[in-house]
Design a protein around this motif. Structure first.
Motif, PDB file in Angstrom:
ATOM      1  N   SER A 127       0.802  -1.225   0.000  1.00  0.00           N
ATOM      2  CA  SER A 127       0.000   0.000   0.000  1.00  0.00           C
ATOM      3  C   SER A 127       0.832   1.270   0.000  1.00  0.00           C
ATOM      4  O   SER A 127       0.386   2.312  -0.492  1.00  0.00           O
ATOM      5  CB  SER A 127      -0.942   0.008   1.217  1.00  0.00           C
ATOM      6  OG  SER A 127      -0.192  -0.062   2.423  1.00  0.00           O
ATOM      7  N   ASP A 128       2.061   1.219   0.552  1.00  0.00           N
ATOM      8  CA  ASP A 128       2.857   2.439   0.616  1.00  0.00           C
ATOM      9  C   ASP A 128       3.818   2.582  -0.565  1.00  0.00           C
ATOM     10  O   ASP A 128       4.654   3.481  -0.574  1.00  0.00           O
ATOM     11  CB  ASP A 128       3.626   2.514   1.938  1.00  0.00           C
ATOM     12  CG  ASP A 128       4.597   1.348   2.132  1.00  0.00           C
ATOM     13  OD1 ASP A 128       4.542   0.384   1.345  1.00  0.00           O
ATOM     14  OD2 ASP A 128       5.410   1.403   3.081  1.00  0.00           O
ATOM     15  N   TYR A 129       3.699   1.679  -1.565  1.00  0.00           N
ATOM     16  CA  TYR A 129       4.541   1.842  -2.744  1.00  0.00           C
ATOM     17  C   TYR A 129       4.035   3.052  -3.523  1.00  0.00           C
ATOM     18  O   TYR A 129       2.825   3.253  -3.654  1.00  0.00           O
ATOM     19  CB  TYR A 129       4.497   0.580  -3.618  1.00  0.00           C
ATOM     20  CG  TYR A 129       5.599   0.542  -4.647  1.00  0.00           C
ATOM     21  CD1 TYR A 129       6.912   0.292  -4.266  1.00  0.00           C
ATOM     22  CD2 TYR A 129       5.338   0.799  -5.992  1.00  0.00           C
ATOM     23  CE1 TYR A 129       7.941   0.273  -5.195  1.00  0.00           C
ATOM     24  CE2 TYR A 129       6.360   0.784  -6.932  1.00  0.00           C
ATOM     25  CZ  TYR A 129       7.659   0.529  -6.528  1.00  0.00           C
ATOM     26  OH  TYR A 129       8.676   0.531  -7.455  1.00  0.00           O
ATOM     27  N   PRO A 130       4.938   3.895  -4.050  1.00  0.00           N
ATOM     28  CA  PRO A 130       4.492   5.164  -4.664  1.00  0.00           C
ATOM     29  C   PRO A 130       3.654   5.021  -5.922  1.00  0.00           C
ATOM     30  O   PRO A 130       2.974   5.978  -6.316  1.00  0.00           O
ATOM     31  CB  PRO A 130       5.814   5.891  -4.957  1.00  0.00           C
ATOM     32  CG  PRO A 130       6.865   4.839  -4.944  1.00  0.00           C
ATOM     33  CD  PRO A 130       6.396   3.805  -3.979  1.00  0.00           C
ATOM     34  N   PHE A 131       3.676   3.865  -6.567  1.00  0.00           N
ATOM     35  CA  PHE A 131       2.846   3.636  -7.747  1.00  0.00           C
ATOM     36  C   PHE A 131       1.827   2.549  -7.416  1.00  0.00           C
ATOM     37  O   PHE A 131       2.164   1.537  -6.822  1.00  0.00           O
ATOM     38  CB  PHE A 131       3.707   3.232  -8.949  1.00  0.00           C
ATOM     39  CG  PHE A 131       4.690   4.296  -9.347  1.00  0.00           C
ATOM     40  CD1 PHE A 131       4.333   5.278 -10.253  1.00  0.00           C
ATOM     41  CD2 PHE A 131       5.963   4.318  -8.796  1.00  0.00           C
ATOM     42  CE1 PHE A 131       5.238   6.277 -10.615  1.00  0.00           C
ATOM     43  CE2 PHE A 131       6.867   5.310  -9.141  1.00  0.00           C
ATOM     44  CZ  PHE A 131       6.510   6.292 -10.045  1.00  0.00           C
ATOM     45  N   LYS A 132       0.587   2.766  -7.820  1.00  0.00           N
ATOM     46  CA  LYS A 132      -0.500   1.899  -7.357  1.00  0.00           C
ATOM     47  C   LYS A 132      -0.839   0.782  -8.324  1.00  0.00           C
ATOM     48  O   LYS A 132      -1.405  -0.229  -7.925  1.00  0.00           O
ATOM     49  CB  LYS A 132      -1.761   2.749  -7.096  1.00  0.00           C
ATOM     50  CG  LYS A 132      -1.532   3.856  -6.061  1.00  0.00           C
ATOM     51  CD  LYS A 132      -0.897   3.320  -4.787  1.00  0.00           C
ATOM     52  CE  LYS A 132      -0.589   4.418  -3.791  1.00  0.00           C
ATOM     53  NZ  LYS A 132       0.173   3.908  -2.623  1.00  0.00           N
ATOM     54  N   LYS A 133      -0.526   0.955  -9.618  1.00  0.00           N
ATOM     55  CA  LYS A 133      -0.833  -0.066 -10.608  1.00  0.00           C
ATOM     56  C   LYS A 133       0.340  -0.203 -11.579  1.00  0.00           C
ATOM     57  O   LYS A 133       1.184   0.695 -11.703  1.00  0.00           O
ATOM     58  CB  LYS A 133      -2.113   0.289 -11.377  1.00  0.00           C
ATOM     59  CG  LYS A 133      -3.378   0.229 -10.514  1.00  0.00           C
ATOM     60  CD  LYS A 133      -4.622   0.405 -11.363  1.00  0.00           C
ATOM     61  CE  LYS A 133      -5.888   0.244 -10.533  1.00  0.00           C
ATOM     62  NZ  LYS A 133      -7.121   0.358 -11.358  1.00  0.00           N
ATOM     63  N   LEU A 134       0.351  -1.346 -12.270  1.00  0.00           N
ATOM     64  CA  LEU A 134       1.468  -1.626 -13.168  1.00  0.00           C
ATOM     65  C   LEU A 134       1.580  -0.588 -14.280  1.00  0.00           C
ATOM     66  O   LEU A 134       2.675  -0.199 -14.666  1.00  0.00           O
ATOM     67  CB  LEU A 134       1.326  -3.021 -13.787  1.00  0.00           C
ATOM     68  CG  LEU A 134       1.458  -4.210 -12.839  1.00  0.00           C
ATOM     69  CD1 LEU A 134       1.492  -5.510 -13.625  1.00  0.00           C
ATOM     70  CD2 LEU A 134       2.699  -4.091 -11.963  1.00  0.00           C
ATOM     71  N   TRP A 135       0.438  -0.145 -14.808  1.00  0.00           N
ATOM     72  CA  TRP A 135       0.497   0.825 -15.894  1.00  0.00           C
ATOM     73  C   TRP A 135       1.032   2.169 -15.402  1.00  0.00           C
ATOM     74  O   TRP A 135       1.633   2.921 -16.169  1.00  0.00           O
ATOM     75  CB  TRP A 135      -0.875   0.996 -16.551  1.00  0.00           C
ATOM     76  CG  TRP A 135      -1.295  -0.224 -17.333  1.00  0.00           C
ATOM     77  CD1 TRP A 135      -0.594  -1.396 -17.464  1.00  0.00           C
ATOM     78  CD2 TRP A 135      -2.491  -0.395 -18.076  1.00  0.00           C
ATOM     79  NE1 TRP A 135      -1.289  -2.291 -18.242  1.00  0.00           N
ATOM     80  CE2 TRP A 135      -2.465  -1.707 -18.635  1.00  0.00           C
ATOM     81  CE3 TRP A 135      -3.598   0.413 -18.329  1.00  0.00           C
ATOM     82  CZ2 TRP A 135      -3.492  -2.219 -19.421  1.00  0.00           C
ATOM     83  CZ3 TRP A 135      -4.625  -0.092 -19.120  1.00  0.00           C
ATOM     84  CH2 TRP A 135      -4.565  -1.391 -19.659  1.00  0.00           C
ATOM     85  N   ASP A 136       0.820   2.484 -14.118  1.00  0.00           N
ATOM     86  CA  ASP A 136       1.410   3.700 -13.552  1.00  0.00           C
ATOM     87  C   ASP A 136       2.934   3.591 -13.574  1.00  0.00           C
ATOM     88  O   ASP A 136       3.637   4.563 -13.880  1.00  0.00           O
ATOM     89  CB  ASP A 136       0.932   3.924 -12.116  1.00  0.00           C
ATOM     90  CG  ASP A 136      -0.569   4.128 -12.021  1.00  0.00           C
ATOM     91  OD1 ASP A 136      -1.164   4.602 -13.005  1.00  0.00           O
ATOM     92  OD2 ASP A 136      -1.140   3.815 -10.949  1.00  0.00           O
TER      93      ASP A 136
END
Length: 313
Positions: A127-136
């Protein structure tokens, strides 16, 4: 085959308590985990990773310049499916944070993952990773087909659709011609023809084609239009090379790669093993004879990944 959730956690527990990972870059990747069942110890995990699967390709692609730096080589760990790699990344980072001193040898700043971008826009479970989805991740990591903003990422996705696409780039034609009867233009034509036969390509084409907005074919309104435009743009050799990369960004390389057969294959029950072994040997040769030979400033995606790993304190 891939791990169940319990098996994945047990696998990660073996990794995190292994003293050999101290001060070492760790890369999680996809691959068949069948040989790890029941869960293997850390030494067997590492030995397996260097001899087969996706991890072996990446291990053999470690650049020659890296081996002159006296830095420890990165260690690669097979975790199963794309989802399992993402879950393993999250689990290891959280497990380390919750560990008591001397319970974890992991340096989370040196924890990386490398997975196929594929077509599904998966959520990042941490949850704390700066990108939320693979396409991001993809949209920030790649610009006009080149690696960009690499310092922002410890979960990497391939710039081409599948890892197997990196075995089929135009620069490899001479290597393939010298040792194997593989003609890349024929392979590209097969990939192009089969684009419309994959349901997930149809479902995600509109979004996926944003990856090629830097090329005129990014304006194609449908797969059929893309196929027609791709054929019509085949003029100069430079155009053909650019089109190959555009195709490898959107079309599935994995089925075509898996269809490559050994010239020594026979009509026996072992034929499937002969062909797989042939492909495994070929991909390792590509890693050692091409990718490992690239300079540190090469703009190929894999050398750029290793350049990022080498910048990790």
């Amino acid at each position: 085959m891939s791990f169940s959730r319990a098996e994945l956690e047990a696998h990660c527990d073996e990794i995190i308590k292994d003293p050999a990972i101290r001060n070492r870059v760790i890369v999680l990747c996809e691959g068949d985990t069948t040989p790890f069942k029941p869960t293997a110890n850390a030494a067997r995990i590492k030995a397996f990773a260097q001899t087969t699967q996706d991890s072996a390709f990446y291990y053999q692609a470690i650049p020659d310049w890296w081996r002159t730096t006296r830095r420890p080589e990165p260690s690669f760990y097979v975790c199963g499916t794309q989802d399992n790699v993402l879950n393993a990344y999250s689990y290891l980072a959280d497990k380390h944070q919750a560990s008591q001193p001397n319970e974890s040898y992991l340096n989370v700043n040196k924890l990386f993952a490398f997975i196929d971008i594929d077509l599904a826009n998966k959520k990042i479970p941490k949850s704390d990773y700066p990108f939320k989805k693979l396409w991001d991740i993809y949209n920030d990591l790649y610009q006009q087909g080149k690696v960009n903003n690499s310092q922002n990422h410890r979960i990497w996705v391939t710039g081409l659709l599948h890892k197997e696409a990196y075995f089929l780039i135009p620069e490899l034609q001479n290597l393939l011609s010298q040792h194997h009867s593989i003609n890349l233009p024929d392979i590209y034509q097969t990939m192009l023809n089969y684009m419309g036969k994959h349901q997930d390509v149809h479902e995600n084409f509109t979004q996926a084609k944003t990856r090629i907005n830097h090329h005129p074919l990014g304006n194609s309104l449908s797969i059929e239009a893309f196929q027609q435009n791709w054929q019509q743009h085949q003029t100069t050799e430079t155009d053909k090379d650019a089109l190959a990369y555009i195709l490898l960004t959107l079309a599935k390389a994995k089925p075509v790669w898996n269809g490559i057969k050994s010239p020594n294959g026979t009509e026996t029950s072992a034929k499937a093993d002969i062909n797989k072994n042939y492909r495994d040997e070929l991909c390792l040769k590509i890693a050692k004879d091409f990718y490992a030979k690239q300079s540190r400033n090469s703009d190929h995606h894999l050398p750029q990944f290793f350049h990022r790993l080498a910048q990790t304190p």
